[in-house]
Design an enzyme around this catalytic site. Structure first.
Site, PDB file in Angstrom:
ATOM      1  N   GLY A   3     -13.831  -1.624  -6.797  1.00  0.00           N
ATOM      2  CA  GLY A   3     -15.126  -1.020  -6.455  1.00  0.00           C
ATOM      3  C   GLY A   3     -15.164  -0.157  -5.223  1.00  0.00           C
ATOM      4  NE  ARG A  52      -4.155   1.725   0.857  1.00  0.00           N
ATOM      5  CZ  ARG A  52      -5.152   2.024   0.041  1.00  0.00           C
ATOM      6  NH1 ARG A  52      -5.149   1.628  -1.230  1.00  0.00           N
ATOM      7  NH2 ARG A  52      -6.188   2.705   0.476  1.00  0.00           N
ATOM      8  CB  SER A  87      -7.101  -0.397   1.339  1.00  0.00           C
ATOM      9  OG  SER A  87      -7.587  -1.008   0.164  1.00  0.00           O
ATOM     10  CB  SER A  88     -12.562  -1.111   0.633  1.00  0.00           C
ATOM     11  OG  SER A  88     -12.959  -0.019   1.399  1.00  0.00           O
ATOM     12  CB  THR A 141      -9.520  -1.000  -7.624  1.00  0.00           C
ATOM     13  OG1 THR A 141      -9.491   0.219  -6.910  1.00  0.00           O
ATOM     14  CG2 THR A 141      -8.600  -1.989  -6.957  1.00  0.00           C
TER      15      THR A 141
HETATM   16  O1  DON Z   1      -8.037   1.035  -1.453  1.00  0.00           O
HETATM   17  C1  DON Z   1      -9.205   1.314  -1.607  1.00  0.00           C
HETATM   18  O2  DON Z   1     -10.100   0.875  -0.923  1.00  0.00           O
HETATM   19  C2  DON Z   1      -9.594   2.205  -2.750  1.00  0.00           C
HETATM   20  N1  DON Z   1      -8.527   3.090  -3.090  1.00  0.00           N
HETATM   21  C3  DON Z   1      -9.960   1.363  -3.879  1.00  0.00           C
HETATM   22  C4  DON Z   1     -10.418   2.202  -5.001  1.00  0.00           C
HETATM   23  C5  DON Z   1     -11.227   1.427  -5.886  1.00  0.00           C
HETATM   24  O3  DON Z   1     -11.540   0.287  -5.702  1.00  0.00           O
HETATM   25  C6  DON Z   1     -11.709   2.114  -6.991  1.00  0.00           C
HETATM   26  N2  DON Z   1     -12.322   1.133  -7.853  1.00  0.00           N
HETATM   27  N3  DON Z   1     -12.630   0.317  -8.379  1.00  0.00           N
END
Ligand code: DON
Length: 581
Positions: free
Chosen positions: A480, A99, A459-460, A388
């Site tokens: 997502g 990360r 983060s997710s 993502t």
């Molecule tokens: O790390 C995260 O949770 C976000 N930066 C993820 C961003 C994301 O999933 C955008 N899309 N698909």
């Protein structure tokens, strides 16, 4: 036990009439020689080519990731970061956290304007938006520990794609056109950054068309340096010089020291169990592993399996589990190198029992009531981007890699560092940017995820591996934004609680509740009118949306052990590519 029935039915049919039925049931792309599933067909092929050369799943994952930095520039990256979970054939598992880290000069309130409000223009694009990229160190760390082929051999497919060029798909041509040239809604978001236009615009101007060849010459040079000189070329060599120079020239924060000090970390996975399945996920700074295990623990404690799949009662239980796990996420989770997160408590079965004590049979709970200790007044925009990418790999020996990485928003900060061809992330937006302000619209301001130099933003991303009785069952994950954890939950529930095969689990409709905003969002056509009406009567704010996530997954056939690569149809360029014949 009851949920094993659908398998038996399908398998029974297969046994009776193998040819006819197997052509009718789409389980995905079968392989006994390894498989890579990626949202980019070219990157899946690059990973598969490495498997075919004798590389293992980590070699193929590294090759896929670098290839995606070329062929999927909106989210594949070397200028961003992510997470990799690895399960070895002997059942042991580990994770790599690559990360992004906040630059040394960052501060908790750096994105607030004079009125004390978040200035989204600073977090969404430009030179203040990026965290220190982690992908190159992360890939190198995983490869150093587990790779079989030489580093150069796993980076080279990406070098070739960038330097020789590749044919644009329709969706990528359209994406680049709107980023560079703009749309009727406004100018392209790369237009303000000449190096970005030079790298990604059509030479001589005009629109990219499907089938055009794009050559990314500078990116090819950057990748060549990484292939030849290793990750230090990026963190200490000329690439670091270019990043630091460009940052200094445009008011950005990332310095050579920040780059030299970046470290990818191997961390112990989050482990849970669900109806006898083992769940292996990512620890903080991802919230994905903890929140997923919390949801599964709650659903097991509420005996989800006694409900019918997608019955209103089953949907209700899932939403209430989602609500509570996302509240814990907001309350507690941040980078454990900086804050204490009560991980063992959060993922315990006892905690799940406490959480479900407030679930009532026929009524939606109130997020505001459950989370009143952290809510503050006010309304803030809390849009999270959806760009993502996730890929999954299983090799011929059963080594599995699940990897989610990102630039955060599509094309990240939109900044290409001059001379490198590399797009930098805008991941700093994942921090809690307004300390102390947590609102009903989904802005979170709790202390665990406030900005600090060297800290990693929450983060997710939820790369996950499922196993049972020592055998690999499924490898999955999704893009997502905050919806990711819920997307992965649905896939996991599909193959565990509901006894679906991997293809069915990935295809099944998804829904999302994130504690705040207090509403549940369903994929279009997921709900009958009657079910929607019933949920509304129970007090749910129900919204319909387009597609949710894109889970590039691999499912292991429980009887034959064949790996089935499942490209999620929600991504137009996704592919499951076999490694060998
Ligand atoms: O790390 C995260 O949770 C976000 N930066 C993820 C961003 C994301 O999933 C955008 N899309 N698909």
């Amino acid at each position: 036990m009851r949920k094993a029935l659908p398998y038996l039915v399908v398998l029974g049919l297969l046994a009776l009439a193998p040819t006819t039925v197997s052509t009718q049931i789409d389980l995905g792309v079968p392989s006994k020689t390894g498989i890579v599933v990626s949202a980019s067909d070219l990157a899946a092929d690059a990973g598969a080519s490495v498997l075919a050369k004798g590389g293992n799943a980590v070699d193929a994952a590294v090759a896929t990731a670098f290839a995606m930095a070329v062929t999927s520039p909106s989210n594949g990256n070397i200028g961003g970061g992510g997470f990799m979970v690895i399960r070895l054939p002997n059942g042991t598992a580990t994770t790599f956290d690559y990360r992004e880290m906040a630059p040394g000069k960052s501060t908790p309130t750096m994105y607030l304007n004079k009125a004390g409000e978040i200035d989204m223009s600073l977090t969404q694009q430009g030179y203040l938006a990026p965290g220190v990229p982690g992908t190159v160190r992360g890939m190198a760390a995983a490869h150093k520990k587990f790779g079989k082929l030489a580093w150069k051999d796993v980076v080279t497919p990406a070098v070739t794609l960038a330097s020789k060029g590749f044919k644009l798909s329709k969706s990528l041509a359209n994406g680049l056109n709107s980023e560079v040239l703009g749309t009727e809604r406004g100018p392209g978001r790369m237009a303000a950054f000449p190096a970005s236009v030079a790298a990604y615009g059509k030479p001589g101007g005009g629109e990219w068309k499907e089938g055009d060849t794009i050559v990314l010459g500078d990116l090819g040079k950057t990748l060549t340096a990484i292939a030849t000189d290793g990750p230090d070329a990026f963190y200490k060599g000329w690439i670091a010089d270019r990043i630091a120079e460009d940052m200094a020239a445009h008011g950005g924060l990332i310095t050579k020291d920040d780059l030299a000090n970046y470290a990818a970390k191997e961390r112990a996975p989050i482990k849970g169990t669900f109806y006898g399945y083992d769940i292996i996920g990512m620890p903080p700074p991802s919230s994905g592993g903890i929140a997923l295990v919390e949801m599964l623990n709650m659903l097991e404690a509420m005996n989800l399996q006694k409900e019918t799949r997608q019955s209103v009662r089953g949907i209700h239980l899932v939403i209430e589990a989602q609500r509570r796990a996302y509240l814990d996420r907001a309350r507690f989770i941040g980078d454990t190198d900086f804050v204490q997160v009560p991980i063992d408590t959060l993922i315990s079965k006892a905690h799940a029992k406490e959480l479900i004590a407030t679930v009532t049979p026929n009524k939606a709970s109130s997020s505001a009531e459950l989370g009143k200790d952290i809510l503050s007044a006010g309304k803030m925009p809390a849009e999270e981007p959806m760009e993502t990418t996730h890929f999954s790999v299983v090799d011929k020996d059963g080594m599995a890699v699940t990897n989610t990485f990102t630039l955060e928003g599509g094309y990240g900060s939109h900044v290409v560092i001059k001379g490198t061809g590399m797009i930098l992330n805008n991941e700093m937006g994942d921090f809690n940017k307004k300390p102390g302000t947590t609102t009903a619209t989904g802005t979170i301001g709790t202390p665990a995820n406030v900005i600090a130099p060297g800290k990693r933003m929450l983060s997710s991303m939820t790369p996950v591996i499922i196993a049972k009785d020592g055998k690999l069952v499924m490898v999955t994950g999704s893009p997502g934004g905050r919806t990711i954890i819920n997307t992965v939950l649905h896939v996991v529930l599909g193959v565990t609680a509901w006894g679906l095969n991997g293809r069915e689990a990935v295809d099944s409709p998804r829904w999302d509740h994130e504690w705040m905003p207090d509403r549940v969002t369903f994929e279009a056509n997921a709900l009958s009118d009657a079910a929607m009406a019933q949920l509304k009567t129970m007090g749910y704010d129900v919204v319909q949306r387009g597609e949710q996530g894109s889970a590039q997954s691999i499912w292991m056939h429980p009887q034959t052990g064949t790996a089935f690569g499942i490209a999620d149809h929600r991504s137009p360029d996704a592919k499951a590519s076999k490694g060998g014949s």
